[in-house]
Design an enzyme around this catalytic site. Structure first.
Site, PDB file in Angstrom:
ATOM      1  N   TYR A  63       0.867   4.219  -2.613  1.00  0.00           N
ATOM      2  CA  TYR A  63      -0.248   5.168  -2.490  1.00  0.00           C
ATOM      3  C   TYR A  63      -0.066   6.040  -1.242  1.00  0.00           C
ATOM      4  CZ  TYR A  63      -5.176   6.704  -2.279  1.00  0.00           C
ATOM      5  OH  TYR A  63      -6.338   7.438  -2.226  1.00  0.00           O
TER       6      TYR A  63
ATOM      7  N   GLN B 131     -12.797  -5.442  10.997  1.00  0.00           N
ATOM      8  CA  GLN B 131     -12.134  -4.149  10.741  1.00  0.00           C
ATOM      9  C   GLN B 131     -13.205  -3.103  10.427  1.00  0.00           C
ATOM     10  OE1 GLN B 131     -12.221  -6.739   8.714  1.00  0.00           O
ATOM     11  NE2 GLN B 131     -11.674  -6.299   6.605  1.00  0.00           N
TER      12      GLN B 131
ATOM     13  N   VAL C 187     -14.821  -1.802  -1.162  1.00  0.00           N
ATOM     14  CA  VAL C 187     -15.758  -2.672  -0.454  1.00  0.00           C
ATOM     15  C   VAL C 187     -17.224  -2.366  -0.779  1.00  0.00           C
ATOM     16  CG1 VAL C 187     -15.789  -1.316   1.711  1.00  0.00           C
ATOM     17  CG2 VAL C 187     -16.212  -3.773   1.753  1.00  0.00           C
ATOM     18  N   VAL C 188     -17.594  -1.105  -0.875  1.00  0.00           N
ATOM     19  CA  VAL C 188     -19.013  -0.792  -1.080  1.00  0.00           C
ATOM     20  C   VAL C 188     -19.460  -1.293  -2.456  1.00  0.00           C
ATOM     21  CG1 VAL C 188     -20.731   1.043  -1.283  1.00  0.00           C
ATOM     22  CG2 VAL C 188     -18.982   1.185   0.499  1.00  0.00           C
TER      23      VAL C 188
ATOM     24  N   ASN D 196     -17.965  -3.605  -4.331  1.00  0.00           N
ATOM     25  CA  ASN D 196     -17.903  -5.080  -4.348  1.00  0.00           C
ATOM     26  C   ASN D 196     -19.148  -5.701  -3.722  1.00  0.00           C
ATOM     27  OD1 ASN D 196     -15.450  -5.450  -5.556  1.00  0.00           O
ATOM     28  ND2 ASN D 196     -14.480  -6.479  -3.853  1.00  0.00           N
TER      29      ASN D 196
ATOM     30  N   ARG E 282       0.831  -1.226   0.000  1.00  0.00           N
ATOM     31  CA  ARG E 282       0.000   0.000   0.000  1.00  0.00           C
ATOM     32  C   ARG E 282       0.855   1.260   0.000  1.00  0.00           C
ATOM     33  NH1 ARG E 282      -5.407  -1.742   2.204  1.00  0.00           N
ATOM     34  NH2 ARG E 282      -6.057   0.407   2.318  1.00  0.00           N
TER      35      ARG E 282
ATOM     36  N   GLY F 248       3.122   8.159  -1.380  1.00  0.00           N
ATOM     37  CA  GLY F 248       2.979   9.144  -2.464  1.00  0.00           C
ATOM     38  C   GLY F 248       2.114  10.309  -2.007  1.00  0.00           C
ATOM     39  N   LYS F 249       1.010   9.980  -1.324  1.00  0.00           N
ATOM     40  CA  LYS F 249       0.093  11.020  -0.849  1.00  0.00           C
ATOM     41  C   LYS F 249       0.739  11.819   0.279  1.00  0.00           C
ATOM     42  CE  LYS F 249      -3.784  10.377  -3.250  1.00  0.00           C
ATOM     43  NZ  LYS F 249      -4.496  11.421  -3.986  1.00  0.00           N
TER      44      LYS F 249
ATOM     45  N   GLN G 124      -8.826  -0.191  11.768  1.00  0.00           N
ATOM     46  CA  GLN G 124      -9.926   0.706  12.147  1.00  0.00           C
ATOM     47  C   GLN G 124      -9.709   2.074  11.474  1.00  0.00           C
ATOM     48  OE1 GLN G 124      -9.611   1.269  16.385  1.00  0.00           O
ATOM     49  NE2 GLN G 124      -7.438   1.792  16.311  1.00  0.00           N
TER      50      GLN G 124
HETATM   51  P1  NAD Z   1     -10.869   7.273  -9.415  1.00  0.00           P
HETATM   52  O1  NAD Z   1      -9.874   6.198  -9.689  1.00  0.00           O
HETATM   53  O2  NAD Z   1     -12.277   7.048  -9.816  1.00  0.00           O
HETATM   54  O3  NAD Z   1     -10.410   8.654 -10.049  1.00  0.00           O
HETATM   55  C1  NAD Z   1      -9.077   9.002 -10.280  1.00  0.00           C
HETATM   56  C2  NAD Z   1      -8.998   9.684 -11.641  1.00  0.00           C
HETATM   57  O4  NAD Z   1      -7.637  10.107 -11.870  1.00  0.00           O
HETATM   58  C3  NAD Z   1      -9.374   8.752 -12.779  1.00  0.00           C
HETATM   59  O5  NAD Z   1     -10.243   9.410 -13.672  1.00  0.00           O
HETATM   60  C4  NAD Z   1      -8.027   8.436 -13.448  1.00  0.00           C
HETATM   61  O6  NAD Z   1      -8.142   8.110 -14.810  1.00  0.00           O
HETATM   62  C5  NAD Z   1      -7.266   9.729 -13.197  1.00  0.00           C
HETATM   63  N1  NAD Z   1      -5.805   9.576 -13.219  1.00  0.00           N
HETATM   64  C6  NAD Z   1      -5.061   8.620 -12.604  1.00  0.00           C
HETATM   65  N2  NAD Z   1      -3.761   8.823 -12.859  1.00  0.00           N
HETATM   66  C7  NAD Z   1      -3.680   9.932 -13.640  1.00  0.00           C
HETATM   67  C8  NAD Z   1      -2.605  10.641 -14.251  1.00  0.00           C
HETATM   68  N3  NAD Z   1      -1.336  10.251 -14.077  1.00  0.00           N
HETATM   69  N4  NAD Z   1      -2.885  11.735 -14.999  1.00  0.00           N
HETATM   70  C9  NAD Z   1      -4.184  12.127 -15.180  1.00  0.00           C
HETATM   71  N5  NAD Z   1      -5.235  11.506 -14.631  1.00  0.00           N
HETATM   72  C10 NAD Z   1      -4.985  10.408 -13.880  1.00  0.00           C
HETATM   73  O7  NAD Z   1     -10.775   7.569  -7.839  1.00  0.00           O
HETATM   74  P2  NAD Z   1     -11.633   8.539  -6.919  1.00  0.00           P
HETATM   75  O8  NAD Z   1     -12.251   7.709  -5.872  1.00  0.00           O
HETATM   76  O9  NAD Z   1     -12.477   9.429  -7.741  1.00  0.00           O
HETATM   77  O10 NAD Z   1     -10.468   9.387  -6.226  1.00  0.00           O
HETATM   78  C11 NAD Z   1     -10.169  10.715  -6.614  1.00  0.00           C
HETATM   79  C12 NAD Z   1      -9.098  11.270  -5.690  1.00  0.00           C
HETATM   80  O11 NAD Z   1      -9.558  11.254  -4.336  1.00  0.00           O
HETATM   81  C13 NAD Z   1      -7.795  10.480  -5.705  1.00  0.00           C
HETATM   82  O12 NAD Z   1      -6.705  11.359  -5.633  1.00  0.00           O
HETATM   83  C14 NAD Z   1      -7.872   9.647  -4.457  1.00  0.00           C
HETATM   84  O13 NAD Z   1      -6.597   9.331  -3.958  1.00  0.00           O
HETATM   85  C15 NAD Z   1      -8.639  10.558  -3.512  1.00  0.00           C
HETATM   86  N6  NAD Z   1      -9.332   9.804  -2.479  1.00  0.00           N
HETATM   87  C16 NAD Z   1     -10.471   9.108  -2.753  1.00  0.00           C
HETATM   88  C17 NAD Z   1     -11.091   8.365  -1.753  1.00  0.00           C
HETATM   89  C18 NAD Z   1     -12.358   7.599  -1.992  1.00  0.00           C
HETATM   90  O14 NAD Z   1     -12.847   6.928  -1.076  1.00  0.00           O
HETATM   91  N7  NAD Z   1     -12.968   7.637  -3.152  1.00  0.00           N
HETATM   92  C19 NAD Z   1     -10.550   8.345  -0.461  1.00  0.00           C
HETATM   93  C20 NAD Z   1      -9.364   9.049  -0.232  1.00  0.00           C
HETATM   94  C21 NAD Z   1      -8.780   9.787  -1.235  1.00  0.00           C
HETATM   95  N1  UDP Z   2     -13.017  -5.455   1.945  1.00  0.00           N
HETATM   96  C1  UDP Z   2     -13.752  -6.620   2.103  1.00  0.00           C
HETATM   97  N2  UDP Z   2     -14.273  -7.213   0.991  1.00  0.00           N
HETATM   98  C2  UDP Z   2     -14.106  -6.719  -0.259  1.00  0.00           C
HETATM   99  C3  UDP Z   2     -13.368  -5.519  -0.422  1.00  0.00           C
HETATM  100  C4  UDP Z   2     -12.823  -4.935   0.704  1.00  0.00           C
HETATM  101  O1  UDP Z   2     -13.941  -7.111   3.222  1.00  0.00           O
HETATM  102  O2  UDP Z   2     -14.624  -7.316  -1.211  1.00  0.00           O
HETATM  103  C5  UDP Z   2     -12.478  -4.785   3.144  1.00  0.00           C
HETATM  104  C6  UDP Z   2     -11.001  -4.422   3.075  1.00  0.00           C
HETATM  105  O3  UDP Z   2     -10.208  -5.499   3.532  1.00  0.00           O
HETATM  106  C7  UDP Z   2     -10.936  -3.228   3.994  1.00  0.00           C
HETATM  107  C8  UDP Z   2     -12.308  -2.563   3.830  1.00  0.00           C
HETATM  108  O4  UDP Z   2     -13.137  -3.556   3.248  1.00  0.00           O
HETATM  109  O5  UDP Z   2     -10.784  -3.649   5.320  1.00  0.00           O
HETATM  110  C9  UDP Z   2     -12.271  -1.341   2.933  1.00  0.00           C
HETATM  111  O6  UDP Z   2     -11.629  -1.682   1.731  1.00  0.00           O
HETATM  112  P1  UDP Z   2     -11.509  -0.666   0.499  1.00  0.00           P
HETATM  113  O7  UDP Z   2     -10.616  -1.320  -0.498  1.00  0.00           O
HETATM  114  O8  UDP Z   2     -12.868  -0.264   0.065  1.00  0.00           O
HETATM  115  O9  UDP Z   2     -10.848   0.642   1.128  1.00  0.00           O
HETATM  116  P2  UDP Z   2      -9.542   0.915   2.020  1.00  0.00           P
HETATM  117  O10 UDP Z   2      -9.002  -0.404   2.542  1.00  0.00           O
HETATM  118  O11 UDP Z   2      -8.602   1.586   1.105  1.00  0.00           O
HETATM  119  O12 UDP Z   2     -10.063   1.741   3.107  1.00  0.00           O
END
Ligand code: NAD
Ligand code: UDP
Length: 318
Positions: A149, A213, A191-192, A194, A146, A152-153, A280
């Site tokens: 990600y 978890q 997860v949601v 899936n 992981r 990087g963030k 958690q």
């Molecule tokens: P997503 O994968 O649906 O959207 C990411 C978008 O970025 C996609 O359209 C993808 O094609 C584009 N992308 C990826 N790499 C790129 C690149 N090098 N150049 C240009 N475009 C690129 O994901 P999301 O859920 O919409 O997430 C959007 C942002 O929010 C992300 O930065 C993610 O890390 C952050 N984020 C999302 C969640 C969440 O639960 N959805 C939680 C925490 C952070």
């Molecule tokens: N998870 C799960 N079943 C699935 C996909 C995910 O039980 O089919 C669990 C996963 O192990 C994690 C939680 O759901 O504990 C959230 O996973 P997700 O990938 O949505 O987000 P993140 O782990 O990045 O918070």
């Protein structure tokens, strides 16, 4: 009063799940929107309904390369967000976060734009403090699957604050907790999506580990409202600020809720927990409440209902 009237706003990752909802809302708020995406996980389908809007422009571009455009505000969302997608090409994931941040910060510096970074609760890793406040520095594995990600963030946040200190850039950093809703990719492994897709198809619901978890799930409309309010907040408020819904659920609770709401015949199957899966997670949103007057309004049941309706339609079409 339209909050972004006449402003030129760049959304990187604008064809993704969150980005496409943000583009919709910005157009409603009067902005001239430039969506930049390389379509790694995003899709034209997500932005189909706004493609013919004269105030919407789409540019296929990878943010790891420099970009020369003229804009007033930048929302930097480009980055794959689901573990399956960000682990597919981990080097590119780090490049997207780090080189992408440098390029977008460089752009913001040149045109003096205000810029918001989509950071993540993953900066807290597998947290030992619960719920997580912004002051917590986190518990992150540097070299695990992981890490591309998470680190990087984290590095992107560092860059945002250095550009602020060094170049007086106007920055905003949002730490986004798990967000869900229509336009999530049905196969992105989160997860949601899936659980809903499995339940609607009557397939086994894959619970990873013991399912005890926890995560806290925020509906997409609440999250996007948080982005808009953060961008419009006074310049001396930089964040980082947690955005998420503090309602906390185990994955077993979520699975059973989804089965009930879809009236599904699916049964639970337990499969191994992925490496470094956080035990958690729940946001402390006191700062967002105080500084932005923001808090989520849509409860999990209501958000799930809307998301189930969406996936039901998508699955029927395919
Ligand atoms: P997503 O994968 O649906 O959207 C990411 C978008 O970025 C996609 O359209 C993808 O094609 C584009 N992308 C990826 N790499 C790129 C690149 N090098 N150049 C240009 N475009 C690129 O994901 P999301 O859920 O919409 O997430 C959007 C942002 O929010 C992300 O930065 C993610 O890390 C952050 N984020 C999302 C969640 C969440 O639960 N959805 C939680 C925490 C952070
Ligand atoms: N998870 C799960 N079943 C699935 C996909 C995910 O039980 O089919 C669990 C996963 O192990 C994690 C939680 O759901 O504990 C959230 O996973 P997700 O990938 O949505 O987000 P993140 O782990 O990045 O918070």
């Amino acid at each position: 009063m339209k909050r972004f009237g006449g402003q030129r706003v760049l959304v990187t990752g604008g064809a993704g799940f969150l980005g496409s909802h943000l583009c919709d809302r910005l157009l409603d708020e009067g902005a001239d929107v430039l969506c930049v995406d390389n379509f790694f996980t995003g899709s034209k389908k997500n932005i189909l309904s706004i493609m013919d809007n004269s105030y919407f422009e789409l540019l296929r571009h990878d943010v790891t390369f420099p970009l020369y455009v003229e804009v007033d505000k930048i929302f930097n969302l480009a980055c794959p967000a689901s573990p399956i997608h960000y682990q597919y090409d981990p080097v590119q994931t780090t490049k997207t976060s780090v080189h992408g941040a440098i390029n977008m910060l460089g752009l913001a510096k040149r045109v003096r734009a205000k810029i918001m970074q989509a950071s993540t609760s993953e900066v807290y890793g597998d947290p030992q403090v619960h719920p997580q406040p912004e002051q917590y520095w986190g518990h992150v594995n540097i070299i695990g699957p992981r890490s591309c990600y998470d680190e990087g963030k984290r590095c992107a946040e560092t860059l945002f604050f250095d550009y602020h200190r060094q170049h007086r850039l106007r920055i905003k950093v949002a730490r986004i907790f798990n967000t869900y809703g229509p336009r999530m990719h049905p196969n992105d492994g989160r997860v949601v999506s899936n659980f809903i897709v499995q339940a609607l198809r009557g397939e086994p619901i894959t619970v990873y580990g013991d399912g005890l978890q926890t995560r806290s799930f925020c509906y997409v409309d609440d999250m996007v409202e948080g982005f808009l309010q953060l961008m419009q907040s006074p310049d001396d408020f930089l964040g980082p600020v947690n955005l998420g819904n503090p309602g906390e659920f185990t994955m077993l609770e979520l699975a059973n809720k989804v089965i009930d709401m879809t009236h599904s015949v699916s049964k639970l199957v337990f499969v191994p927990l992925p490496t470094d899966d956080p035990r958690q997670r729940r946001p402390d949103i006191s700062l967002a409440k105080e500084k932005l007057r923001w808090e989520p309004r849509i409860a999990l049941d209501e958000g799930l209902r809307r998301t189930i309706d969406y996936f039901d339609t998508v699955l029927r079409e395919n």
